[in-house]
Design a protein around this motif. Structure first.
Motif, PDB file in Angstrom:
ATOM      1  N   LEU A 104      -8.636   4.892  -4.056  1.00  0.00           N
ATOM      2  CA  LEU A 104      -8.259   4.423  -2.713  1.00  0.00           C
ATOM      3  C   LEU A 104      -7.699   3.004  -2.777  1.00  0.00           C
ATOM      4  CD1 LEU A 104     -11.193   5.759  -0.504  1.00  0.00           C
ATOM      5  CD2 LEU A 104      -8.778   6.397  -0.311  1.00  0.00           C
ATOM      6  N   LEU A 105      -8.331   2.154  -3.553  1.00  0.00           N
ATOM      7  CA  LEU A 105      -7.847   0.788  -3.729  1.00  0.00           C
ATOM      8  C   LEU A 105      -6.437   0.775  -4.312  1.00  0.00           C
ATOM      9  CD1 LEU A 105      -8.305  -2.275  -3.696  1.00  0.00           C
ATOM     10  CD2 LEU A 105      -9.418  -2.039  -5.935  1.00  0.00           C
ATOM     11  N   SER A 106      -6.195   1.611  -5.302  1.00  0.00           N
ATOM     12  CA  SER A 106      -4.865   1.640  -5.923  1.00  0.00           C
ATOM     13  C   SER A 106      -3.806   2.161  -4.947  1.00  0.00           C
ATOM     14  CB  SER A 106      -4.878   2.463  -7.208  1.00  0.00           C
ATOM     15  OG  SER A 106      -5.136   3.819  -6.936  1.00  0.00           O
ATOM     16  N   ILE A 107      -4.148   3.156  -4.135  1.00  0.00           N
ATOM     17  CA  ILE A 107      -3.195   3.676  -3.151  1.00  0.00           C
ATOM     18  C   ILE A 107      -2.909   2.621  -2.081  1.00  0.00           C
ATOM     19  CG2 ILE A 107      -2.726   5.471  -1.425  1.00  0.00           C
ATOM     20  CD1 ILE A 107      -2.735   6.456  -4.385  1.00  0.00           C
ATOM     21  N   ILE A 121      -0.471   0.214  -3.655  1.00  0.00           N
ATOM     22  CA  ILE A 121       0.872   0.801  -3.708  1.00  0.00           C
ATOM     23  C   ILE A 121       1.508   0.776  -2.324  1.00  0.00           C
ATOM     24  CG2 ILE A 121       2.150   2.958  -4.061  1.00  0.00           C
ATOM     25  CD1 ILE A 121       0.087   3.565  -6.348  1.00  0.00           C
ATOM     26  N   THR A 122       0.751   1.152  -1.312  1.00  0.00           N
ATOM     27  CA  THR A 122       1.266   1.194   0.059  1.00  0.00           C
ATOM     28  C   THR A 122       1.644  -0.197   0.550  1.00  0.00           C
ATOM     29  OG1 THR A 122      -0.116   3.125   0.503  1.00  0.00           O
ATOM     30  CG2 THR A 122       0.732   1.930   2.417  1.00  0.00           C
ATOM     31  N   VAL A 123       0.752  -1.145   0.361  1.00  0.00           N
ATOM     32  CA  VAL A 123       1.016  -2.515   0.808  1.00  0.00           C
ATOM     33  C   VAL A 123       2.180  -3.117   0.015  1.00  0.00           C
ATOM     34  CG1 VAL A 123       0.038  -4.854   0.898  1.00  0.00           C
ATOM     35  CG2 VAL A 123      -1.322  -2.908   1.667  1.00  0.00           C
ATOM     36  N   SER A 176       7.473  -5.167  -0.100  1.00  0.00           N
ATOM     37  CA  SER A 176       8.720  -5.194  -0.867  1.00  0.00           C
ATOM     38  C   SER A 176       9.896  -4.769   0.002  1.00  0.00           C
ATOM     39  CB  SER A 176       8.591  -4.278  -2.085  1.00  0.00           C
ATOM     40  OG  SER A 176       9.789  -4.224  -2.800  1.00  0.00           O
ATOM     41  N   LYS A 177       9.690  -3.766   0.787  1.00  0.00           N
ATOM     42  CA  LYS A 177      10.740  -3.241   1.674  1.00  0.00           C
ATOM     43  C   LYS A 177      11.216  -4.315   2.654  1.00  0.00           C
ATOM     44  CE  LYS A 177      11.373   0.428   5.110  1.00  0.00           C
ATOM     45  NZ  LYS A 177      10.700   1.557   5.761  1.00  0.00           N
ATOM     46  N   TYR A 221       2.255  -5.541  -7.316  1.00  0.00           N
ATOM     47  CA  TYR A 221       1.378  -4.563  -6.654  1.00  0.00           C
ATOM     48  C   TYR A 221       1.295  -3.250  -7.429  1.00  0.00           C
ATOM     49  CZ  TYR A 221       0.596  -7.279  -2.404  1.00  0.00           C
ATOM     50  OH  TYR A 221       0.198  -8.235  -1.501  1.00  0.00           O
ATOM     51  N   PHE A 222       2.435  -2.753  -7.885  1.00  0.00           N
ATOM     52  CA  PHE A 222       2.444  -1.475  -8.591  1.00  0.00           C
ATOM     53  C   PHE A 222       1.774  -1.597  -9.956  1.00  0.00           C
ATOM     54  CE2 PHE A 222       6.111   1.057  -6.435  1.00  0.00           C
ATOM     55  CZ  PHE A 222       5.586   0.782  -5.187  1.00  0.00           C
TER      56      PHE A 222
END
Length: 153
Positions: free
Chosen positions: A98-101, A104-106, A111-112, A127-128
């Motif tokens: 969950l922490l890794s997802i 990735i999401t944040v 980045s976007k 982040y990735f």
């Protein structure tokens, strides 16, 4: 039957997520250190890596809710927490994933929204890469000292 299918899908889909993350980290590293333009392809890699991560999360949550190991863990928590294998799947694996997802999401969202290409690559890279490191720790590899499972189920 559903549990076995979910286990297979979750186990197999991890390879797609790992490949996607490795490729995204590679592109972010290359883009950042080569002063490249954040292209439409880079944006697509960012987006699809996050999408694949979310699909894997959904598979994992459904598997978690159906798993006899997890059901046993929560039903017999005081006894089960003494077994590291049960503790790993009952709490550690899901927490780290969950922490890794979340990372990735944040990382994808930040980045976007960055204006400068170098900042987009830097954000994605940091982040990735951290998420990839956490995922490598939390996967029950056949060689893992924490909990192990075969490469393919």
């Amino acid at each position: 039957m559903m549990y076995q299918t979910l286990t297979f899908l979750h186990s197999t889909f991890r390879w797609l997520l790992l490949l996607s993350l490795l490729y995204a980290v590679f592109r972010a590293y290359k883009g950042y250190f080569s002063q490249q333009v954040f292209s439409k392809t880079d944006n697509g890699v960012r987006h699809w890596t996050a999408t694949i991560a979310h699909i894997q999360l959904v598979l994992g949550i459904i598997l978690y809710s159906q798993s006899p190991i997890i059901k046993y863990f929560w039903k017999n928590f005081d006894e089960a927490k003494e077994s590291f294998d049960l503790l790993f799947f009952g709490l550690i694996h899901i927490f780290l994933m969950l922490l890794s997802i979340i990372l990735i999401t944040v990382g994808s969202a930040i980045s976007k929204r960055k204006e400068a290409d170098k900042e987009k690559f830097k954000t994605m890279l940091i982040y990735f890469l951290i998420a990839l490191f956490i995922i490598f720790i939390a996967i029950p590899w056949p060689f893992s000292p924490f909990a192990n499972r075969p490469y393919f189920r």
